[in-house]
Design a protein around this motif. Structure first.
Motif, PDB file in Angstrom:
ATOM      1  N   LEU A 407      -2.444  -6.495  -8.358  1.00 53.25           N
ATOM      2  CA  LEU A 407      -2.069  -6.520  -7.018  1.00 53.25           C
ATOM      3  C   LEU A 407      -2.010  -8.108  -6.511  1.00 53.25           C
ATOM      4  O   LEU A 407      -1.167  -8.213  -5.478  1.00 53.25           O
ATOM      5  CB  LEU A 407      -3.211  -5.750  -6.223  1.00 53.25           C
ATOM      6  CG  LEU A 407      -3.318  -4.319  -6.329  1.00 53.25           C
ATOM      7  CD1 LEU A 407      -4.478  -3.562  -5.688  1.00 53.25           C
ATOM      8  CD2 LEU A 407      -1.814  -3.768  -5.489  1.00 53.25           C
ATOM      9  N   MET A 410       1.428  -9.236  -6.173  1.00 48.03           N
ATOM     10  CA  MET A 410       2.289  -8.393  -5.330  1.00 48.03           C
ATOM     11  C   MET A 410       1.702  -8.568  -3.898  1.00 48.03           C
ATOM     12  O   MET A 410       0.827  -7.908  -3.597  1.00 48.03           O
ATOM     13  CB  MET A 410       1.996  -6.620  -5.894  1.00 48.03           C
ATOM     14  CG  MET A 410       2.658  -6.536  -6.993  1.00 48.03           C
ATOM     15  SD  MET A 410       2.324  -4.691  -7.573  1.00 48.03           S
ATOM     16  CE  MET A 410       3.631  -3.869  -6.593  1.00 48.03           C
ATOM     17  N   ASP A 412       0.987  -8.427   0.030  1.00 54.04           N
ATOM     18  CA  ASP A 412       0.944  -7.211   0.943  1.00 54.04           C
ATOM     19  C   ASP A 412       1.877  -7.445   2.072  1.00 54.04           C
ATOM     20  O   ASP A 412       2.505  -6.540   2.679  1.00 54.04           O
ATOM     21  CB  ASP A 412      -0.549  -7.036   1.238  1.00 54.04           C
ATOM     22  CG  ASP A 412      -0.623  -5.679   2.026  1.00 54.04           C
ATOM     23  OD1 ASP A 412       0.009  -4.728   1.811  1.00 54.04           O
ATOM     24  OD2 ASP A 412      -1.764  -5.631   2.530  1.00 54.04           O
ATOM     25  N   ARG A 504       4.219  -1.039  -4.425  1.00 53.87           N
ATOM     26  CA  ARG A 504       2.859  -1.624  -4.246  1.00 53.87           C
ATOM     27  C   ARG A 504       1.858  -0.855  -3.748  1.00 53.87           C
ATOM     28  O   ARG A 504       0.719  -0.848  -4.029  1.00 53.87           O
ATOM     29  CB  ARG A 504       3.185  -2.906  -3.158  1.00 53.87           C
ATOM     30  CG  ARG A 504       2.024  -3.920  -3.447  1.00 53.87           C
ATOM     31  CD  ARG A 504       1.671  -4.657  -2.266  1.00 53.87           C
ATOM     32  NE  ARG A 504       0.491  -5.469  -2.450  1.00 53.87           N
ATOM     33  CZ  ARG A 504      -0.599  -5.014  -2.077  1.00 53.87           C
ATOM     34  NH1 ARG A 504      -1.114  -3.919  -1.625  1.00 53.87           N
ATOM     35  NH2 ARG A 504      -1.609  -6.214  -2.589  1.00 53.87           N
TER      36      ARG A 504
END
Length: 561
Positions: A407, A410, A412, A504
């Protein structure tokens, strides 16, 4: 003195001699017939030595794996593993030399291994194909293509060879009466025996393989007798379990089928619990049992599609004795097993994603009163043989750590996510532009190779072909085929930003989910491999760039790149 020396002699007058770079060389053949196909270990060594002399490399050590595939048998390549370990451990090693890149690897993790070596200052060079720096514009295109084409060649070869294997399997050696085999490992208790059956149209020797009893004496008696003891005395006679049999074989000093010193529960179970392998001890041979189109997800075929050949090799026990062992095994297997209720595995990194850096074994999941843990397979199944200290890794700790790493890569924020995807798309555009810029050069090279191949074939048709001439024809033909495949490459698709955003969200949901199948699905698609070091209690791993998946297909997408 060579022409190169003459042209550059004026530069050497007042200079100190250049220090030789240390190199390690690797030789591999996929099967025993490779010596007859002009890629013998000796041929590879000579070409690598000549290449090293031309470039002033000092070969400090040779490594080899004979009769082992680089497409599916990396775990069995002992020489290759030592090569990687020694190269990374020695700061003075700068080069790994191979005859061709496909000798080093035909697997889908070749790029990852190459990058890992480069981080240690070690590059891989091919004596036949030269060297491309993966970080150069040309290398960024050519090296991924080279590894992919090597893998593609293995897949295409498999599709050509398999239809001919059925006919071979049903034939017998006229002298012994035993059926021919289609390669692979001999069942433990047997060994492969090569028989020369003639010569091909290209004047090359043709060999077939049969199984005979392994009469290698270990601990006082032949291996085939140890197999009979395991089956009849310990299993059928004393009803010993897999763990007890494994311990007895280990303590007797009997090597496993893969030549390990320590036997495990699963190794013995594979010989006794798999009934098709069990019945091979009665002389019956089976082929076409599995659909191996996807080697990561093999499916067993319907038994009606199998090819079964009786009296295919010498029997160690009778078919009736196999019946008795199978009935006993089935009776044991019908007993209820505690903790086995058919639920989905809780361990998303099991099955090869998490490996022990010390011994190379897979980490497996185990449930204990204090929680769920990943444990090295050597400690779980082989009492720690061939490994170092034990490190039990809490399942939640490592899985949450991996999800956090994914995460973190990636963004947000939608704007940052778009920028992140644009960066990769620009990079792909640059790579593709560099690739198209070489189009004319590749066409010229293809014409040159076609003309050279035509001339070589004309020579071969007018005189008796020597081994050197055959080799030049094969090399030129292979180079031309590789170039044609490169020319057929299509432009990679753009990263799909909407799919990336959806993905995601899937990853974020899986990171906090108690749905084990969802967590496992995400990690299998994004984790290449994680290595656990039990001595330092540290982890290192490789993750797939999620943008590569978004540019292809997210739903049930590819497992790696």
């Amino acid at each position: 003195m060579s022409l190169y020396d003459l042209l550059n002699s004026h530069n050497k007058t007042d200079q100190e001699p250049l220090k030789q770079e240390r190199a390690r060389a690797y030789v591999r053949v996929s099967h025993e017939r490779s010596a007859e196909k002009n890629i013998s270990p000796e041929t590879q060594r000579k070409r690598i030595e000549a290449y090293a002399r031309e470039r002033g490399y000092e070969i400090v050590q040779w490594y080899e794996d004979l009769g082992i595939s680089a497409f599916k048998d990396d775990d069995l390549r002992v020489g290759w593993k030592r090569l990687l370990s020694d190269s990374k451990a020695d700061p003075n090693t700068k080069v790994v030399l191979v005859w061709r890149y496909d000798r080093f690897s035909r697997g889908d993790n070749a790029q990852v291994i190459q990058r890992e070596l480069l981080r240690h200052g070690v590059r891989i060079e091919s004596a036949e194909e030269g060297y491309y720096d993966p970080d150069s514009e040309t290398g960024a295109i050519m090296m991924p293509l080279t590894w992919s084409l090597n893998r593609l060649f293995s897949i295409k070869l498999r599709n050509v060879v398999i239809p001919n294997m059925k006919t071979n399997f049903e034939q017998r050696d006229p002298d012994t009466g035993w059926a021919y085999k289609n390669g692979g490992w001999a069942q433990w208790g047997y060994k492969k025996h090569r028989i020369k059956v003639g010569r091909s149209a290209k004047s090359m020797d043709i060999y077939k393989v049969i199984w005979v009893l392994d009469d290698t004496v270990v601990a006082g008696k032949p291996v085939w007798e140890w197999a009979r003891t395991m089956l009849l005395d310990w299993r059928l006679g004393q009803h010993l379990g897999y763990d007890t049999i494994a311990a007895k074989l280990t303590s007797a000093g009997i090597p496993t089928p893969s030549k390990r010193a320590a036997w495990s529960h699963t190794t013995v179970q594979g010989l006794i619990g798999d009934w098709t392998r069990l019945y091979q001890y009665s002389g019956i041979a089976f082929w076409n049992r599995e659909d191996c189109t996807d080697r990561n997800n093999r499916q067993q075929r319907d038994p009606s599609e199998w090819i079964v050949v009786p009296d295919a090799h010498p029997a160690i026990i009778t078919e009736q004795e196999c019946d008795d062992i199978r009935k006993m095994v089935e009776h044991i297997d019908r007993k209820p097993k505690p903790g086995r209720k058919g639920e989905e595995s809780r361990f998303a990194l099991s099955g090869g994603l998490l490996k022990c850096k010390h011994c190379g074994a897979n980490y497996a999941g185990i449930k204990r009163k204090s929680g769920d843990y990943y444990v090295c397979g050597s400690h779980l199944y082989r009492r720690g043989a061939d490994c170092g200290p034990s490190w039990n890794i809490p399942r939640d700790t490592i899985e949450n750590l991996v999800f956090s790493k994914i995460l973190a890569r990636m963004p947000d924020d939608p704007n940052k996510l778009q920028q992140w995807a644009d960066e990769m798309n620009h990079q792909v555009d640059d790579y593709w532009s560099a690739f198209t810029d070489t189009s004319a050069e590749r066409k010229r090279e293809a014409k040159r190779l076609e003309k050279r191949l035509s001339n070589l074939l004309d020579v071969a048709g007018s005189v008796r072909s020597s081994d050197e001439l055959k080799q030049r024809i094969n090399d030129t033909s292979a180079a031309l085929e590789r170039l044609r495949l490169v020319n057929d490459i299509e432009r990679p698709p753009k990263v799909d930003i909407e799919k990336l955003r959806q993905f995601r969200d899937e990853v974020a949901e899986a990171a906090t989910s108690t749905d084990f199948s969802q967590r496992r699905s995400i990690l299998k698609r994004l984790v290449v491999e994680i290595k656990a070091d039990p001595e330092t209690k540290t982890l290192e791993g490789n993750l797939i760039d999620p943008r590569a998946l978004a540019s292809i297909h997210i739903g049930g997408g590819p497992k790696g790149s």
